[in-house]
Design a protein around this motif. Sequence first.
Motif, PDB file in Angstrom:
ATOM      1  N   HIS A 237      43.312  42.643  47.987  1.00 48.69           N
ATOM      2  CA  HIS A 237      42.138  41.932  48.504  1.00 48.69           C
ATOM      3  C   HIS A 237      40.869  42.401  47.788  1.00 48.69           C
ATOM      4  O   HIS A 237      40.006  41.576  47.420  1.00 48.69           O
ATOM      5  CB  HIS A 237      42.017  42.174  50.012  1.00 48.69           C
ATOM      6  N   GLY A 238      40.767  43.707  47.587  1.00 48.54           N
ATOM      7  CA  GLY A 238      39.612  44.227  46.855  1.00 48.54           C
ATOM      8  C   GLY A 238      39.533  43.672  45.444  1.00 48.54           C
ATOM      9  O   GLY A 238      38.453  43.331  44.950  1.00 48.54           O
ATOM     10  N   ASP A 240      40.645  40.791  44.532  1.00 50.31           N
ATOM     11  CA  ASP A 240      40.300  39.375  44.613  1.00 50.31           C
ATOM     12  C   ASP A 240      38.818  39.151  44.914  1.00 50.31           C
ATOM     13  O   ASP A 240      38.183  38.256  44.333  1.00 50.31           O
ATOM     14  CB  ASP A 240      41.138  38.680  45.700  1.00 50.31           C
ATOM     15  N   VAL A 241      38.262  39.962  45.842  1.00 47.27           N
ATOM     16  CA  VAL A 241      36.900  39.676  46.301  1.00 47.27           C
ATOM     17  C   VAL A 241      35.816  40.390  45.485  1.00 47.27           C
ATOM     18  O   VAL A 241      34.657  39.954  45.473  1.00 47.27           O
ATOM     19  CB  VAL A 241      36.725  40.017  47.801  1.00 47.27           C
ATOM     20  N   ARG A 242      36.180  41.489  44.820  1.00 46.20           N
ATOM     21  CA  ARG A 242      35.203  42.182  43.995  1.00 46.20           C
ATOM     22  C   ARG A 242      35.775  42.477  42.602  1.00 46.20           C
ATOM     23  O   ARG A 242      35.875  43.631  42.176  1.00 46.20           O
ATOM     24  CB  ARG A 242      34.760  43.502  44.667  1.00 46.20           C
ATOM     25  N   PRO A 243      36.124  41.422  41.875  1.00 46.95           N
ATOM     26  CA  PRO A 243      36.639  41.646  40.525  1.00 46.95           C
ATOM     27  C   PRO A 243      35.617  42.328  39.616  1.00 46.95           C
ATOM     28  O   PRO A 243      35.985  42.980  38.645  1.00 46.95           O
ATOM     29  CB  PRO A 243      36.962  40.234  40.037  1.00 46.95           C
ATOM     30  N   ASP A 244      34.335  42.174  39.990  1.00 50.85           N
ATOM     31  CA  ASP A 244      33.293  42.816  39.185  1.00 50.85           C
ATOM     32  C   ASP A 244      33.377  44.333  39.242  1.00 50.85           C
ATOM     33  O   ASP A 244      32.900  45.038  38.349  1.00 50.85           O
ATOM     34  CB  ASP A 244      31.915  42.362  39.666  1.00 50.85           C
ATOM     35  N   LEU A 245      34.018  44.859  40.302  1.00 48.41           N
ATOM     36  CA  LEU A 245      34.183  46.302  40.445  1.00 48.41           C
ATOM     37  C   LEU A 245      35.603  46.772  40.125  1.00 48.41           C
ATOM     38  O   LEU A 245      35.786  47.887  39.643  1.00 48.41           O
ATOM     39  CB  LEU A 245      33.832  46.726  41.887  1.00 48.41           C
ATOM     40  N   VAL A 246      36.574  45.917  40.410  1.00 49.29           N
ATOM     41  CA  VAL A 246      37.978  46.331  40.310  1.00 49.29           C
ATOM     42  C   VAL A 246      38.623  45.879  39.012  1.00 49.29           C
ATOM     43  O   VAL A 246      39.340  46.642  38.356  1.00 49.29           O
ATOM     44  CB  VAL A 246      38.779  45.795  41.523  1.00 49.29           C
TER      45      VAL A 246
END
Length: 329
Positions: A237-238, A240-246
């Motif tokens: 989920h992380g 998916d929702v924060r690809p800019d960080l992950v």
Amino acid sequence: MKIDIHTHIMPEHMPNWTKKFGYGEFIHLEHRNCEACMMKGEKQFRVVEQNCFKVEERVKDMDATGVSMQVLSTIPVLFNYWASAKDGHETSRFLNDHIAEEVDRQPDRFIGIGTVPLQDIDLAIKEMERCVKELRMPGLEIGSNINGKNLSDPSFFPFYEAAEKLGCALFVHPWEMIGEEQMQKYWLPWLVGMPAETTRAICSMIFGGVFEKFPKLRVAFAHGGGSFPYTLGRIEHGFDVRPDLVAVDNPVSPRNYLDHFWVDSLVHDPKTMHYLLDVMGNNKICLGSDYPFPLGEHHPGKLIEEMTLEPGVKEMLLFKNAKDWLAIQ
């Protein structure tokens, strides 16, 4: 047949490297009043039983629990990544030679995997080549981080490339756990830190693109993959929702890599094992007991043997998957 991929051994007689090298807290073994004391420098670190270093005691335990073969690896506190590269190389060679000698004495009962000085990638590759080519080891054990560096650090890529070319399997074991200094009470580094540390290693290798760049690399993780299988939903989920960080180094979803690595079976609970099978699949879990330490499965494979599973699955978990990970017949 049972092949236990997660067992530790140390030599009965070891140099006092702290005195020899003149610094640090290297581990050596002292035999005192019928006790074997692991000394960290001049301080007692842990008392170990004879089955930690006497192979004849180990074989008795194997026979009593129906273990056909053990994969021998060093104790993580002996990685010595913090030492100078030259001294780490010397200790690695000593430990690898010892394991190779035990395997040579009883090749029908033991498989050896080595340790390498990952604080120096060139020396690590050199010792890996010796382990595979001269000592006939199918793999290595490495730590979940190297002096605080995640396993995704690009400095390790030449090591992975060499391991892939050599066909050298890697067994990742947690050590120097996240937050260890803040949770010394209640044995929390081992109960909480180790599962988190293994998750750190798996996520680092996924998000850092290690499995993407080196698709033939054969990696297994200790302790059922730590917390990773049970927090995969949150991890995905992380992503998916924060690809800019992950997803900054690898745009591929973490769930896509579940068939790229193995885990051992050390989860201590049948419900947990059923869930692990659902997440990882029947072909990516290998029997691993953490012998001979108290936190391990004292009767290796008993959890699997007592479960109700589809025909053929127990054989996969108990020995066939281990052969696939190690690429042995």
